[in-house]
Design a protein around this motif. Structure first.
Motif, mmCIF file in Angstrom:
data_model
loop_
_atom_site.group_PDB
_atom_site.id
_atom_site.type_symbol
_atom_site.label_atom_id
_atom_site.label_comp_id
_atom_site.label_asym_id
_atom_site.label_seq_id
_atom_site.Cartn_x
_atom_site.Cartn_y
_atom_site.Cartn_z
ATOM 1 N N THR A 30 0.840 -1.196 0.000
ATOM 2 C CA THR A 30 0.000 0.000 0.000
ATOM 3 C C THR A 30 0.877 1.250 0.000
ATOM 4 O O THR A 30 2.074 1.199 0.347
ATOM 5 C CB THR A 30 -0.900 0.056 1.252
ATOM 6 N N ARG A 31 0.270 2.337 -0.366
ATOM 7 C CA ARG A 31 0.969 3.622 -0.333
ATOM 8 C C ARG A 31 1.384 3.949 1.100
ATOM 9 O O ARG A 31 2.470 4.467 1.348
ATOM 10 C CB ARG A 31 0.039 4.702 -0.898
ATOM 11 N N SER A 32 0.529 3.641 2.042
ATOM 12 C CA SER A 32 0.843 3.877 3.457
ATOM 13 C C SER A 32 2.063 3.086 3.891
ATOM 14 O O SER A 32 2.891 3.584 4.666
ATOM 15 C CB SER A 32 -0.343 3.499 4.343
ATOM 16 N N ALA A 33 2.190 1.855 3.414
ATOM 17 C CA ALA A 33 3.355 1.028 3.761
ATOM 18 C C ALA A 33 4.634 1.649 3.206
ATOM 19 O O ALA A 33 5.686 1.648 3.870
ATOM 20 C CB ALA A 33 3.181 -0.392 3.240
ATOM 21 N N LEU A 34 4.560 2.191 2.004
ATOM 22 C CA LEU A 34 5.719 2.862 1.409
ATOM 23 C C LEU A 34 6.092 4.101 2.215
ATOM 24 O O LEU A 34 7.266 4.311 2.535
ATOM 25 C CB LEU A 34 5.435 3.238 -0.049
ATOM 26 N N ILE A 35 5.116 4.915 2.537
ATOM 27 C CA ILE A 35 5.385 6.134 3.307
ATOM 28 C C ILE A 35 5.955 5.792 4.677
ATOM 29 O O ILE A 35 6.908 6.418 5.141
ATOM 30 C CB ILE A 35 4.111 7.003 3.399
ATOM 31 N N ARG A 36 5.423 4.781 5.319
ATOM 32 C CA ARG A 36 5.943 4.354 6.625
ATOM 33 C C ARG A 36 7.393 3.885 6.506
ATOM 34 O O ARG A 36 8.241 4.221 7.329
ATOM 35 C CB ARG A 36 5.071 3.240 7.204
ATOM 36 N N ALA A 37 7.693 3.138 5.445
ATOM 37 C CA ALA A 37 9.068 2.665 5.239
ATOM 38 C C ALA A 37 10.013 3.840 4.992
ATOM 39 O O ALA A 37 11.128 3.876 5.521
ATOM 40 C CB ALA A 37 9.121 1.684 4.071
ATOM 41 N N LEU A 38 9.582 4.808 4.188
ATOM 42 C CA LEU A 38 10.410 5.986 3.930
ATOM 43 C C LEU A 38 10.602 6.811 5.197
ATOM 44 O O LEU A 38 11.689 7.333 5.450
ATOM 45 C CB LEU A 38 9.783 6.839 2.823
ATOM 46 N N ALA A 39 9.565 6.913 6.000
ATOM 47 C CA ALA A 39 9.671 7.646 7.270
ATOM 48 C C ALA A 39 10.653 6.953 8.204
ATOM 49 O O ALA A 39 11.485 7.597 8.849
ATOM 50 C CB ALA A 39 8.302 7.772 7.927
ATOM 51 N N ASN A 40 10.574 5.636 8.286
ATOM 52 C CA ASN A 40 11.513 4.905 9.141
ATOM 53 C C ASN A 40 12.950 5.049 8.643
ATOM 54 O O ASN A 40 13.879 5.184 9.438
ATOM 55 C CB ASN A 40 11.117 3.430 9.251
ATOM 56 N N ASP A 41 13.134 5.057 7.319
ATOM 57 C CA ASP A 41 14.453 5.276 6.753
ATOM 58 C C ASP A 41 14.979 6.658 7.129
ATOM 59 O O ASP A 41 16.132 6.815 7.531
ATOM 60 C CB ASP A 41 14.417 5.103 5.232
ATOM 61 N N ALA A 42 14.119 7.667 7.015
ATOM 62 C CA ALA A 42 14.512 9.036 7.383
ATOM 63 C C ALA A 42 14.856 9.127 8.861
ATOM 64 O O ALA A 42 15.837 9.774 9.246
ATOM 65 C CB ALA A 42 13.391 10.007 7.027
ATOM 66 N N LEU A 43 14.082 8.462 9.687
ATOM 67 C CA LEU A 43 14.361 8.469 11.131
ATOM 68 C C LEU A 43 15.660 7.730 11.451
ATOM 69 O O LEU A 43 16.416 8.150 12.329
ATOM 70 C CB LEU A 43 13.179 7.881 11.900
ATOM 71 N N ASP A 44 15.932 6.647 10.735
ATOM 72 C CA ASP A 44 17.209 5.949 10.903
ATOM 73 C C ASP A 44 18.374 6.882 10.598
ATOM 74 O O ASP A 44 19.365 6.922 11.324
ATOM 75 C CB ASP A 44 17.296 4.720 9.991
ATOM 76 N N LEU A 45 18.249 7.636 9.503
ATOM 77 C CA LEU A 45 19.297 8.587 9.133
ATOM 78 C C LEU A 45 19.458 9.670 10.197
ATOM 79 O O LEU A 45 20.579 10.012 10.586
ATOM 80 C CB LEU A 45 18.980 9.234 7.788
ATOM 81 N N ALA A 46 18.349 10.223 10.648
ATOM 82 C CA ALA A 46 18.407 11.273 11.667
ATOM 83 C C ALA A 46 19.011 10.738 12.963
ATOM 84 O O ALA A 46 19.838 11.407 13.598
ATOM 85 C CB ALA A 46 17.017 11.841 11.918
ATOM 86 N N GLU A 47 18.631 9.529 13.360
ATOM 87 C CA GLU A 47 19.212 8.925 14.561
ATOM 88 C C GLU A 47 20.714 8.729 14.395
ATOM 89 O O GLU A 47 21.489 8.949 15.335
ATOM 90 C CB GLU A 47 18.539 7.590 14.868
ATOM 91 N N SER A 48 21.123 8.334 13.215
ATOM 92 C CA SER A 48 22.548 8.156 12.941
ATOM 93 C C SER A 48 23.296 9.467 13.098
ATOM 94 O O SER A 48 24.369 9.518 13.708
ATOM 95 C CB SER A 48 22.735 7.589 11.529
ATOM 96 N N VAL A 49 22.728 10.540 12.568
ATOM 97 C CA VAL A 49 23.355 11.857 12.688
ATOM 98 C C VAL A 49 23.421 12.284 14.151
ATOM 99 O O VAL A 49 24.461 12.737 14.626
ATOM 100 C CB VAL A 49 22.594 12.905 11.843
ATOM 101 N N LEU A 50 22.333 12.120 14.869
ATOM 102 C CA LEU A 50 22.323 12.533 16.266
ATOM 103 C C LEU A 50 23.339 11.746 17.083
ATOM 104 O O LEU A 50 23.933 12.282 18.020
ATOM 105 C CB LEU A 50 20.923 12.399 16.859
ATOM 106 N N SER A 51 23.562 10.499 16.714
ATOM 107 C CA SER A 51 24.534 9.691 17.465
ATOM 108 C C SER A 51 25.970 10.161 17.223
ATOM 109 O O SER A 51 26.865 9.847 17.997
ATOM 110 C CB SER A 51 24.391 8.211 17.107
ATOM 111 N N GLN A 52 26.179 10.930 16.149
ATOM 112 C CA GLN A 52 27.523 11.426 15.829
ATOM 113 C C GLN A 52 27.806 12.803 16.440
ATOM 114 O O GLN A 52 28.941 13.259 16.420
ATOM 115 C CB GLN A 52 27.696 11.505 14.312
ATOM 116 N N VAL A 53 26.772 13.461 16.955
ATOM 117 C CA VAL A 53 26.924 14.807 17.509
ATOM 118 C C VAL A 53 27.255 14.710 18.990
ATOM 119 O O VAL A 53 26.610 13.974 19.730
ATOM 120 C CB VAL A 53 25.623 15.629 17.308
ATOM 121 N N ASP A 54 28.265 15.469 19.411
ATOM 122 C CA ASP A 54 28.592 15.583 20.832
ATOM 123 C C ASP A 54 27.716 16.698 21.399
ATOM 124 O O ASP A 54 28.023 17.881 21.246
ATOM 125 C CB ASP A 54 30.073 15.898 21.019
#
Length: 168
Positions: A30-54
């Motif tokens: 479904t379109r919702s499943a795609l959007i949810r997957a893209l959102a989780n990918d974006a959150l993974d990236l943001a979490e990765s960035v935050l883990s690199q910031v002191d």
């Protein structure tokens, strides 16, 4: 494709990605499943960035802004699709990320950031600056290397000319 046209169908997305519609439907029924997957990918990236910031460093805000700006459309996606708070798991992840940044803002209030504004307002101003930068870069109005300076000067100094405006 979804950033350009948030109403794009799965067929439109498949065509833009250069894959068959059936292939896309197998992975995202479904379109919702795609959007949810893209959102989780974006959150993974943001979490990765935050883990690199002191977050205790003097330049934590500058580092955070520079790193988040580099993620561009992949994180801009989160701000483009309202209603993600309806998904409990996504909303919890967003709140967790926001809290880390809110804690940093609160720590800096009274020294580098204004104390007379609520931390949530400063957070929204920061996010607004990121979003505006991503849009301006995509439109060819802003060079990517200038974006951190624009966001940070707006965050720290606002847009008034203190030489000509009396502060209340």
């Amino acid at each position: 494709m979804l950033l350009r046209d948030p109403t794009a169908s799965l067929g439109d997305v498949a065509k833009a990605a250069g894959v068959g519609r059936t292939t896309l439907h197998k992975r995202f029924p479904t379109r919702s499943a795609l959007i949810r997957a893209l959102a989780n990918d974006a959150l993974d990236l943001a979490e990765s960035v935050l883990s690199q910031v002191d977050f205790h460093a003097d330049d934590a805000v500058e580092d955070l802004v520079t790193r988040l700006l580099a993620l561009g459309p992949r994180v801009e996606f989160l701000m483009r699709f309202p209603g993600m708070e309806q998904d409990v798991a996504l909303h919890a992840r967003i709140l967790t990320l926001d809290q880390r940044v809110l804690d940093l803002i609160t720590r800096l209030q009274g020294s580098r950031l204004r104390r007379d504004l609520p931390a949530w307002w400063i957070l929204r101003t920061l996010y607004g600056g990121l979003f505006n930068s991503w849009e301006a870069i995509a439109a060819g109005q802003l060079a990517p290397l200038d974006a951190p300076r624009f966001v940070l000067s707006t965050l720290f100094e606002g847009v008034s000319d203190v030489r000509t405006v009396d502060r209340p």
